[in-house]
Design a protein around this motif. Structure first.
Motif, mmCIF file in Angstrom:
data_model
loop_
_atom_site.group_PDB
_atom_site.id
_atom_site.type_symbol
_atom_site.label_atom_id
_atom_site.label_comp_id
_atom_site.label_asym_id
_atom_site.label_seq_id
_atom_site.Cartn_x
_atom_site.Cartn_y
_atom_site.Cartn_z
ATOM 1 N N ARG A 87 19.857 16.428 -62.593
ATOM 2 C CA ARG A 87 18.813 17.373 -63.011
ATOM 3 C C ARG A 87 17.616 17.197 -62.075
ATOM 4 N NH1 ARG A 87 19.401 19.557 -67.793
ATOM 5 N NH2 ARG A 87 20.523 17.791 -68.645
ATOM 6 N N PRO A 135 25.527 13.605 -59.328
ATOM 7 C CA PRO A 135 25.722 13.721 -60.776
ATOM 8 C C PRO A 135 26.403 12.536 -61.451
ATOM 9 C CG PRO A 135 27.380 14.985 -59.629
ATOM 10 C CD PRO A 135 26.462 14.442 -58.568
ATOM 11 N N VAL A 137 26.181 9.644 -63.383
ATOM 12 C CA VAL A 137 25.015 9.152 -64.109
ATOM 13 C C VAL A 137 24.719 7.702 -63.693
ATOM 14 C CG1 VAL A 137 24.181 8.509 -66.401
ATOM 15 C CG2 VAL A 137 25.250 10.742 -66.044
ATOM 16 N N GLY A 167 19.876 8.706 -71.072
ATOM 17 C CA GLY A 167 21.326 8.486 -71.116
ATOM 18 C C GLY A 167 21.754 7.507 -70.040
ATOM 19 N N ALA A 168 21.206 7.669 -68.861
ATOM 20 C CA ALA A 168 21.569 6.784 -67.754
ATOM 21 C C ALA A 168 21.271 5.329 -68.081
ATOM 22 C CB ALA A 168 20.828 7.208 -66.485
ATOM 23 N N GLU A 171 24.058 2.901 -68.867
ATOM 24 C CA GLU A 171 25.014 2.406 -67.880
ATOM 25 C C GLU A 171 24.637 0.991 -67.432
ATOM 26 O OE1 GLU A 171 27.705 3.880 -67.266
ATOM 27 O OE2 GLU A 171 27.459 6.047 -67.052
ATOM 28 N N ASN A 195 14.232 12.508 -72.243
ATOM 29 C CA ASN A 195 14.195 13.799 -72.948
ATOM 30 C C ASN A 195 14.978 13.713 -74.259
ATOM 31 O OD1 ASN A 195 16.877 13.955 -72.180
ATOM 32 N ND2 ASN A 195 16.531 15.462 -70.581
ATOM 33 N N SER A 198 21.342 12.995 -74.249
ATOM 34 C CA SER A 198 22.350 12.822 -73.212
ATOM 35 C C SER A 198 23.392 13.873 -73.527
ATOM 36 C CB SER A 198 22.947 11.424 -73.299
ATOM 37 O OG SER A 198 24.070 11.321 -72.450
ATOM 38 N N ARG A 260 13.976 18.918 -72.795
ATOM 39 C CA ARG A 260 14.402 20.101 -72.036
ATOM 40 C C ARG A 260 14.618 21.255 -73.002
ATOM 41 N NH1 ARG A 260 19.676 19.353 -73.359
ATOM 42 N NH2 ARG A 260 20.686 17.374 -72.924
ATOM 43 N N GLN B 32 33.376 9.551 -74.334
ATOM 44 C CA GLN B 32 32.229 10.455 -74.320
ATOM 45 C C GLN B 32 32.626 11.883 -74.661
ATOM 46 O OE1 GLN B 32 29.737 10.193 -70.698
ATOM 47 N NE2 GLN B 32 30.410 8.063 -70.734
ATOM 48 N N GLU B 63 30.799 3.824 -69.538
ATOM 49 C CA GLU B 63 32.240 3.813 -69.270
ATOM 50 C C GLU B 63 32.786 2.402 -69.160
ATOM 51 O OE1 GLU B 63 30.005 5.581 -67.564
ATOM 52 O OE2 GLU B 63 30.528 7.659 -68.041
ATOM 53 N N PHE B 89 34.142 9.830 -63.611
ATOM 54 C CA PHE B 89 33.166 9.049 -64.375
ATOM 55 C C PHE B 89 33.704 7.673 -64.743
ATOM 56 C CE2 PHE B 89 31.636 13.306 -66.433
ATOM 57 C CZ PHE B 89 31.227 13.747 -65.191
ATOM 58 N N TYR B 92 33.288 3.530 -63.060
ATOM 59 C CA TYR B 92 32.507 2.367 -63.510
ATOM 60 C C TYR B 92 33.384 1.392 -64.316
ATOM 61 C CZ TYR B 92 27.766 4.360 -62.708
ATOM 62 O OH TYR B 92 26.600 4.850 -62.183
HETATM 63 C C1 LIG Z 1 29.252 8.230 -64.920
HETATM 64 C C2 LIG Z 1 29.071 9.510 -65.652
HETATM 65 N N1 LIG Z 1 29.349 9.567 -66.961
HETATM 66 C C3 LIG Z 1 29.199 10.710 -67.639
HETATM 67 C C4 LIG Z 1 28.767 11.836 -67.016
HETATM 68 C C5 LIG Z 1 28.573 13.142 -67.793
HETATM 69 N N2 LIG Z 1 27.162 13.416 -67.929
HETATM 70 C C6 LIG Z 1 26.497 14.195 -67.066
HETATM 71 S S1 LIG Z 1 24.884 14.288 -67.401
HETATM 72 C C7 LIG Z 1 25.040 13.311 -68.767
HETATM 73 C C8 LIG Z 1 23.868 13.019 -69.625
HETATM 74 C C9 LIG Z 1 22.920 12.097 -68.997
HETATM 75 O O1 LIG Z 1 21.790 12.021 -69.791
HETATM 76 P P1 LIG Z 1 20.416 11.568 -69.206
HETATM 77 O O2 LIG Z 1 20.621 10.466 -68.232
HETATM 78 O O3 LIG Z 1 19.518 11.290 -70.345
HETATM 79 O O4 LIG Z 1 19.916 12.814 -68.379
HETATM 80 P P2 LIG Z 1 19.566 14.284 -68.877
HETATM 81 O O5 LIG Z 1 20.827 15.081 -68.757
HETATM 82 O O6 LIG Z 1 19.054 14.203 -70.262
HETATM 83 O O7 LIG Z 1 18.547 14.786 -67.920
HETATM 84 C C10 LIG Z 1 26.349 12.904 -68.905
HETATM 85 C C11 LIG Z 1 26.813 12.034 -69.988
HETATM 86 C C12 LIG Z 1 28.510 11.757 -65.629
HETATM 87 N N3 LIG Z 1 28.104 12.819 -64.921
HETATM 88 N N4 LIG Z 1 28.646 10.582 -64.983
#
Ligand SMILES: Cc1ncc(C[n+]2csc(CCOP(=O)(O)OP(=O)(O)O)c2C)c(N)n1
Lengths: 350, 333
Positions: A87, A135, A137, A167-168, A171, A195, A198, A260, B32, B63, B89, B92
Motif C-alpha cells: 500500500r 507485497p 508482508v 498486520g506486518a 511476521e 490502520n 489486516s 483506510r 490466513q 506463516e 506467502f 516464510y
Molecule cells: C507473507 C504474506 N502473507 C500474507 C499476505 C496477504 N496480505 C496482503 S496484505 C495483507 C494485510 C497486511 O496488513 P497490514 O500490514 O496491516 O497492512 P494494510 O493492508 O493494513 O495496509 C495480507 C495478509 C502477503 N501479501 N504476504
C-alpha cells in the motif's frame, strides 16, 4: 504501557475536531495540505479506473491514511533509504515521485516507476529515496535495516525508513529486524501505519493489544504513538525520531494510528467481508479525515478559506487528470523486456 | 451414475474438508483468510460456521508460526491442515516444511512422523506479478520425506486431499486457482492410501505422450482434443503425486508412442518437466524414441505484471498444439 493503549486514538467516534495547529505557519502547512490532497485525488483516480476496468492488476488504496506518509516525508531527504509494501502509493507521492510515472506503472507502461514490470505493488523511485516496495508482508523490513546500516558504515547521516502495517507486525521478520537494528544501532525508523486491519480482520482478532509500539519497547527502541490523521503530530514525532537516528542514536519506531476508507484492495469498502468493519465505523473515520481536519483548522486560524482549499484541490485534480490521460497513451514495454530484465549484465565496480 | 453429483474443483475440495472435519475429530484447519470469502475461492466457504472457529482458524499474518505449529500439532496426534492462500506467502514457513516436517521420520529412526498437510495455492495472472504468481511445486518435490500432491481433476481435488490428511507423512498439497471452476461428476468419497497413488492415464492415444500436473494436465487434455482434430492421438498422463515420483506409467506410455511432451506451469531450469524427461530417458532406449522429448514450461523469468508481457509468459494452448504437431510430424527426430 498497557495503560497507554491507543485508546482514544483507535476510537472512531473521537478526534473529529480540527487539528491543533500548534503555532505553525502557512509555509509549513501548505505543502502538507498539498501533499495529502495529491495522494487523495491520485488514489481516487486509481479507484475509479480500477472500477472501470482500465487497470488490470489490484490496487491497494490508502485513502484516509495520507497524513502518515506526508508527515514522515517532511523530514526525509532524497538520499535516505525508504522501503514500502503493498500500500505504497502515498509513500512515493509524498517523497515527490511523479504521479504520471506512478500512473504509468500501475497501467504496466514502460514509462512507469518500475518500467512497467511491477504495477501498483512493486514501486521503485531511488532518485527520490524510494528503494522499493513489495507485497510480501514484511518482506522489506529487514532490507530497510540493512540499507540503514550501510549508510552508517559509509559514514553518512542518511537514515532508513521501513513502512509497515499492524498486520506486518505479526511476521517474525519484523521482530528479528527490530532486534538486529537495535544491536547494530542502525539508523532506521520503523513506521507502523496502524490502520487496525489486516485485509479482512480487525486487530483485536489477531493481537492481544491494539498497540504495536509494545514490540519496540521489547527491543529497547524509542517509540512514539500518534494520531496518524493529524499530519502535524506525525511530523513532530518524526522530527524527534529522525533527528535521533541521524545523530547516531540508532533505530526509532513510530506508530501512527489511522484507517483506510476503502477495503483491503480496490475500490470497495468491504463492509460485507470485513470481520468487524462496519459502515458506521467507516463513516466515523471519514469524519476524522486528515485533510478536512487540517483544512478546517487552517480556516479557523485565518490561513486559508474554504475556497482556497477548493482552488488547491481543483488545481491538483486538473494536473493529475492530465497525468492520467498521458499515462494511458504511454507505450508498453517491448516483449524482449521479459527476458532482458531478469539479470543485470557485466560486473560491479570493485 | 445415480450416485454422482456435479461439482466444481473448488466445491469438491470443500467437500473434502467437510468430510474430514465430520469424520475425524483430530482434523483442524489453520491459515490466513479462512473466514473471508477472498482468499481461498470457493474451497472453504463457511466451514467455520459449520464446524466452529476452533477447528477452522483464521490467523494473524504469521506463516512461519502457523506452519511450525501445525507440524507440532501433527506430532501430537492431530491431523492439521495449514492453508497458505498463495505459495509465495508460505516461503516464510519453509524451515518448518523442509528442515523439520520432511526430515522428522528419518532423523528419528522412523519412530515419529508429523502427519501435517500443508496446502499451498498457486495463483497466477491478473497482473499481480512476481510475488503473487509462483508455481514452486518442483522445489518441494526435491525434498525427500515430503509427499507432494498436485490434483488436476475434480475427483482428485477431493480424494487426494482426504488421502493427504490421512497420510502419516507430511504432505505438501498444491492446488491451483485456475482449476477451481472446472466441473465434473463426483462419485462417492474414496479414502485412498496416498502411498499407493501414482500417475494416472486420463486419455488413451498412440502418437504422443502428453504429461502434465495440476493445471498443466487440463491444458494437456485440451491439447489432446485439438490434436485429435488434426489426426494425432495423444496419450495423456497426469502426474498427481510429484514426490515420491513413480515414472512406470509414463515409461510404458512413451514406449508405446515413442514421443514425449511434458507440460509444466513452473520454470524450465531444474524443473519438474526436466525431471520427467530425465526419468524417462534413463529407462527408455534412444532407439525407442521417434523424436526427441520436448518440454513446454514458463520462460526462466519472474512473472511480469504488464498485460503485454503476461500474454507471452504463460504457455498457451495454440503454442502447445503447434509444438506437439511438430513433434509428431514425420522425420522430426
Ligand atoms: C507473507 C504474506 N502473507 C500474507 C499476505 C496477504 N496480505 C496482503 S496484505 C495483507 C494485510 C497486511 O496488513 P497490514 O500490514 O496491516 O497492512 P494494510 O493492508 O493494513 O495496509 C495480507 C495478509 C502477503 N501479501 N504476504
Amino acid at each position: 504501557m498497557e495503560g497507554q493503549l491507543p485508546g482514544v486514538l483507535a476510537d472512531p467516534t473521537q478526534l473529529h475536531e480540527p487539528i491543533d495547529l500548534r503555532g505553525t505557519t502557512l509555509e509549513v502547512l501548505e505543502p502538507l495540505t498539498r501533499g495529502m490532497v495529491t495522494i487523495r485525488i491520485a488514489e481516487r483516480i486509481l479507484a475509479k479506473a480500477r472500477e472501470d476496468g482500465l487497470i488490470g492488476g489490484p490496487v491497494h488504496l490508502g485513502v484516509g491514511q495520507e497524513g502518515v506518509a506526508v508527515g514522515v516525508s517532511a523530514l526525509l531527504r532524497k538520499t535516505d533509504r525508504i522501503f514500502g509494501a503493498h500500500r505504497s502509493h502515498s509513500h512515493v507521492l509524498a517523497l515527490g515521485s511523479s504521479p504520471r510515472k506512478l500512473f504509468a506503472e500501475i497501467l504496466g507502461k514502460d514509462t512507469g516507476l518500475s518500467r512497467g514490470m511491477g504495477g501498483s505493488m512493486h514501486l521503485w523511485d531511488e532518485p527520490n529515496g524510494f528503494m522499493g516496495s513489495v507485497p510480501i508482508v514484511a518482506g522489506t523490513v529487514p532490507l530497510a535495516v540493512g540499507a540503514a546500516h550501510a549508510e552508517r558504515m559509509k559514514g553518512t547521516d542518511n537514515i532508513g525508513v521501513s513502512y509497515l502495517g499492524d498486520g506486518a507486525c505479526e511476521e517474525g521478520a519484523v521482530h528479528e529486524s527490530m532486534n538486529l537494528a537495535r544491536m547494530l544501532n542502525a539508523p532506521v525508523i520503523f513506521v507502523v501505519e496502524n490502520n487496525l486491519f489486516s485485509s479482512h480482520m480487525f486487530i483485536d482478532l489477531r493481537q492481544p493489544s491494539n498497540m504495536t509500539a509494545r514490540f519496540a519497547e521489547a527491543h529497547r527502541i524509542p517509540f512514539e504513538i500518534v494520531d496518524g490523521n493529524d499530519v502535524l503530530a506525525v511530523k513532530e514525532a518524526s522530527e524527534r525520531l529522525v533527528a535521533a537516528a541521524r545523530r547516531g542514536d540508532g533505530p526509532g519506531f513510530l506508530e501512527a494510528v489511522t484507517y483506510r476508507w476503502y477495503g483491503h484492495v480496490d475500490f470497495r469498502e468491504d463492509i460485507d467481508v470485513g470481520v468487524a468493519r462496519s459502515a458506521k465505523d467507516v463513516a466515523n473515520w471519514r469524519a476524522r479525515d486528515p485533510i478536512g481536519r487540517l483544512a478546517r483548522a487552517m480556516a479557523a486560524a485565518g490561513f486559508w478559506s474554504e475556497s482556497d482549499q477548493q482552488a488547491l484541490e481543483g488545481e491538483v485534480r486538473l494536473a493529475l487528470e492530465s497525468d492520467w490521460e498521458e499515462a494511458l497513451g504511454d507505450p508498453y514495454p517491448e516483449e524482449s523486456a521479459l527476458m532482458d530484465r531478469v539479470y543485470s549484465a557485466g560486473r560491479t565496480r570493485g | 451414475m445415480s450416485q454422482m453429483t456435479s461439482y466444481s474443483y473448488g466445491t469438491a475440495m470443500r467437500a473434502a474438508f467437510e468430510y474430514l472435519l465430520e469424520n475425524y475429530p483430530e482434523v483442524f484447519i489453520i491459515g490466513q483468510g479462512l473466514w473471508s470469502p477472498w482468499y481461498v475461492g470457493n474451497t472453504m466457504t463457511e466451514l467455520e460456521k459449520k464446524f466452529g472457529k476452533e477447528r477452522v482458524i483464521d490467523t494473524p499474518v504469521s506463516e512461519l508460526a502457523c506452519t511450525g505449529a501445525a507440524v507440532g500439532a501433527g506430532l501430537s496426534g492431530m491431523k492439521p491442515i495449514v492453508v497458505h492462500p498463495r505459495l509465495d506467502f508460505m516461503l516464510y514457513g519453509l524451515d518448518a516444511v523442509v528442515n523439520q516436517a520432511a526430515k522428522w521420520s528419518h532423523m528419528f529412526g522412523g519412530q515419529a512422523s508429523p502427519n501435517v498437510t500443508i496446502r499451498g495455492i498457486i495463483n497466477r495472472g491478473g497482473e499481480q506479478g512476481a510475488q503473487h504468481s509462483q508455481a514452486l511445486h518442483a522445489w518441494f518435490a526435491h525434498i525427500p520425506g515430503l509427499r507432494v500432491v498436485t490434483p488436476a481433476t475434480v475427483a482428485d481435488a477431493r480424494d487426494l486431499m482426504i488421502a493427504s490428511v490421512l497420510s502419516p507423512s507430511p504432505v505438501m498439497f498444491i492446488d491451483d486457482r485456475w482449476l477451481y471452476d472446472l466441473e465434473d461428476e463426483l462419485p462417492p468419497v474414496q479414502e485412498l492410501d496416498l502411498a499407493t497413488i501414482g500417475p494416472a492415464r486420463l486419455r488413451q492415444g498412440d502418437d504422443v505422450t502428453l504429461i502434465g500436473s495440476g493445471y498443466s494436465t487440463q491444458l494437456a487434455l485440451e491439447a489432446a482434443d485439438a490434436l485429435a482434430d488434426r489426426g494425432i492421438s495423444a496419450d495423456v498422463v497426469d502426474l498427481r503425486v510429484l514426490n515420491p515420483f513413480h515414472p512406470t506409467e509414463i515409461v510404458a506410455s512413451v514406449r508405446r508412442t515413442g514421443r514425449l511432451m511434458v507440460l509444466d506451469g513452473g520454470w524450465r531450469t531444474c524443473g519438474m518437466a526436466g525431471e520427467v524427461i530425465a526419468s524417462v530417458t534413463e529407462r527408455v532406449a534412444p532407439a525407442e524414441f521417434k523424436a526427441s522429448p520436448v518440454r513446454v514450461t514458463l520462460p526462466d523469468a519472474p512473472a511480469p505484471t504488464s498485460r503485454v508481457l503476461e500474454a507471452i509468459y504463460y504457455p498457451r494452448l495454440e503454442d502447445i498444439v503447434a509444438a506437439a504437431s511438430i513433434l509428431c510430424a514425420p522425420g522430426s527426430a
